[in-house]
Design an enzyme around this catalytic site. Structure first.
Site, PDB file in Angstrom:
ATOM      1  CG  HIS A  77      -1.259  -0.584  -2.471  1.00 37.77           C
ATOM      2  ND1 HIS A  77      -1.430  -1.348  -3.272  1.00 37.77           N
ATOM      3  CD2 HIS A  77      -1.825  -1.378  -0.634  1.00 37.77           C
ATOM      4  CE1 HIS A  77      -2.141  -2.409  -2.366  1.00 37.77           C
ATOM      5  NE2 HIS A  77      -1.815  -2.419  -1.314  1.00 37.77           N
ATOM      6  CG  ASP A 113       0.061  -7.488   0.795  1.00 35.90           C
ATOM      7  OD1 ASP A 113       0.891  -6.542   2.030  1.00 35.90           O
ATOM      8  OD2 ASP A 113      -0.770  -7.180   1.052  1.00 35.90           O
ATOM      9  CG  HIS A 122      -4.493  -5.527   0.222  1.00 38.31           C
ATOM     10  ND1 HIS A 122      -4.086  -5.658   2.000  1.00 38.31           N
ATOM     11  CD2 HIS A 122      -5.818  -4.801   1.145  1.00 38.31           C
ATOM     12  CE1 HIS A 122      -4.421  -5.533   2.603  1.00 38.31           C
ATOM     13  NE2 HIS A 122      -5.782  -4.334   2.146  1.00 38.31           N
ATOM     14  CG  ASP A 149      -1.856  -7.918   4.130  1.00 39.39           C
ATOM     15  OD1 ASP A 149      -1.667  -8.806   3.741  1.00 39.39           O
ATOM     16  OD2 ASP A 149      -2.007  -6.258   3.754  1.00 39.39           O
TER      17      ASP A 149
HETATM   18 ZN   LIG Z   1      -1.347  -5.463   2.225  1.00 41.92          ZN
END
Ligand SMILES: [Zn+2]
Length: 386
Positions: free
Chosen positions: A145, A181, A183, A264
């Site tokens: 990120h 992931d 996200h 995750d």
């Molecule tokens: Zn994540």
């Protein structure tokens, strides 16, 4: 200096995978209430050693990237602010507003520069070490990120972007970046959306922060995003692997593959609502390995200390071809029994298999229309992609 396990190796023999870690992850925490208060990389370092899976020379201690190396992608003013935040142990309101440092997500903690700079150093080193091919696992990496001029989503720097740039600098002109992931990899897409020589494939939970990564993103034609619904299971991940990830990566003929292997998406993770077992991660790792001479596996998200440690240790076993036993030997079990997860109900009475096994029970299920419809639309786009 560590001995290079591949030095003098038979050129015909497959290169020995290398693990890049650091003890900095033992001594730092994002703070008492943050999801990243839990140990992750040290668990993998200790568990893989307890299993006897780390041969002499396979482990490398990560260097810390110097500011000048970070400037390959990050704004020098931001890097300087991050160093200053570490020196001062605090930031002003102006710095917080400009660089998103000292927020709940991106707190100022004692190693707030050194720790991300170590993950970045590992990724830059990995690109250099993979110059002539090979396999590297750097579980401290995967901070996908991070943005050029500010912290974002627990990520202060973007080691994944720096890994791609380092690989390219070392001669890999076409790099495939795959991200599993929970996200979306907004920072990596920000870096490479317009670069036809960097393939981006991301599978992530729909309607979850950072709310980017739409199915319709195309970039320069090489961006492939698949948002998936709650409860995403192993059977669905196998369909995504076979119909999206492997065809796109194989068709791209990459000189290098970077896999962001966040854990995750596992069912027990507290920050997402997906239902994979770690078998899905092992399958992705095993399937991608033959598609390029250079393979870098990074960490990423993962906020349940047992799930993360078991998943990434199994990833290392998979990269090395080690068999994962049904029941862990006592030394390995002791590593998992030594973990704590304060402030979360699952930390109070963890189920026994979090201590005694490494491989999860498979979590198969139906492949739902939301998945098949989206795969079909990406298939149709691929058929017209030149
Ligand atoms: Zn994540």
């Amino acid at each position: 200096m560590q001995a290079d396990p591949n030095a003098g190796a038979d050129l015909q023999a497959p290169p020995v995978p290398r693990f890049i870690g650091s003890n900095i992850y033992r001594n730092s925490s994002y703070g008492r209430m943050h999801p990243l208060r839990v140990p992750r990389v040290p668990t993998v370092m200790d568990l893989t050693r307890a299993m006897g899976w780390v041969a002499p020379g396979q482990y490398l201690s990560s260097p810390r990237a110097r500011p000048a190396a970070l400037h390959a992608w990050h704004d020098p003013a931001y890097v300087a602010a991050l160093q200053q935040a570490e020196a001062d142990g605090a930031v002003s309101d102006a710095v917080r507003a400009r660089f998103h440092l000292g927020t709940a997500a991106n707190p100022v903690y004692p190693e707030v520069f050194r720790r991300p700079a170590t993950a970045a150093g590992a990724s830059i080193l990995a690109g250099q070490l993979l110059r002539d091919g090979g396999v590297i696992h750097s579980p401290g990496g995967g901070t996908h990120h991070g943005l050029p001029d500010r912290a974002n989503g627990f990520c202060y720097l973007n080691d994944a972007v720096l890994a791609v740039l380092s690989l390219r600098h070392a001669g890999a002109s076409r790099v495939a970046y795959v991200d599993i992931d929970a996200h979306h990899c907004d920072g990596v897409e920000h870096a490479f959306a317009c670069d036809p020589d960097t393939l981006l494939v991301s599978v992530h939970e729909e309607r979850r922060w950072p709310f980017t990564g739409a199915l319709t993103d195309r970039g320069a034609g090489q961006v492939w995003n698949l948002p998936v619904p709650r409860g995403f299971n192993d059977t669905e991940m196998r369909a995504v692997l076979d119909r999206l990830i492997l065809p796109r990566v194989a068709g791209f003929r990459p000189d290098a593959i970077v896999l962001q292997c966040g854990s995750d998406m596992l069912e027990e993770d507290p920050l997402s609502r997906l239902s994979l077992s770690n078998n899905a991660h092992f399958d992705v790792v095993r399937a991608l390995r033959p598609l390029s001479a250079r393979f870098l596996v990074l960490g990423g998200g993962g906020y349940n200390p047992w799930s993360v440690g078991r998943c990434w240790s199994g990833v290392w076993a998979t990269l090395n071809g080690h068999e994962i036993p049904d029941r862990l030997p006592p030394d390995a079990e002791a590593v998992l029994r030594g973990l704590h997860w304060s402030g979360h109900r699952h930390g109070k009475a963890p189920p026994d298999h979090w201590f005694t096994t490494l491989r999860d029970a498979p979590r198969e299920g139906p492949v739902r229309p939301a998945i098949t419809d989206r795969l079909r639309s990406l298939d149709a786009r691929a058929a017209s992609w030149v």
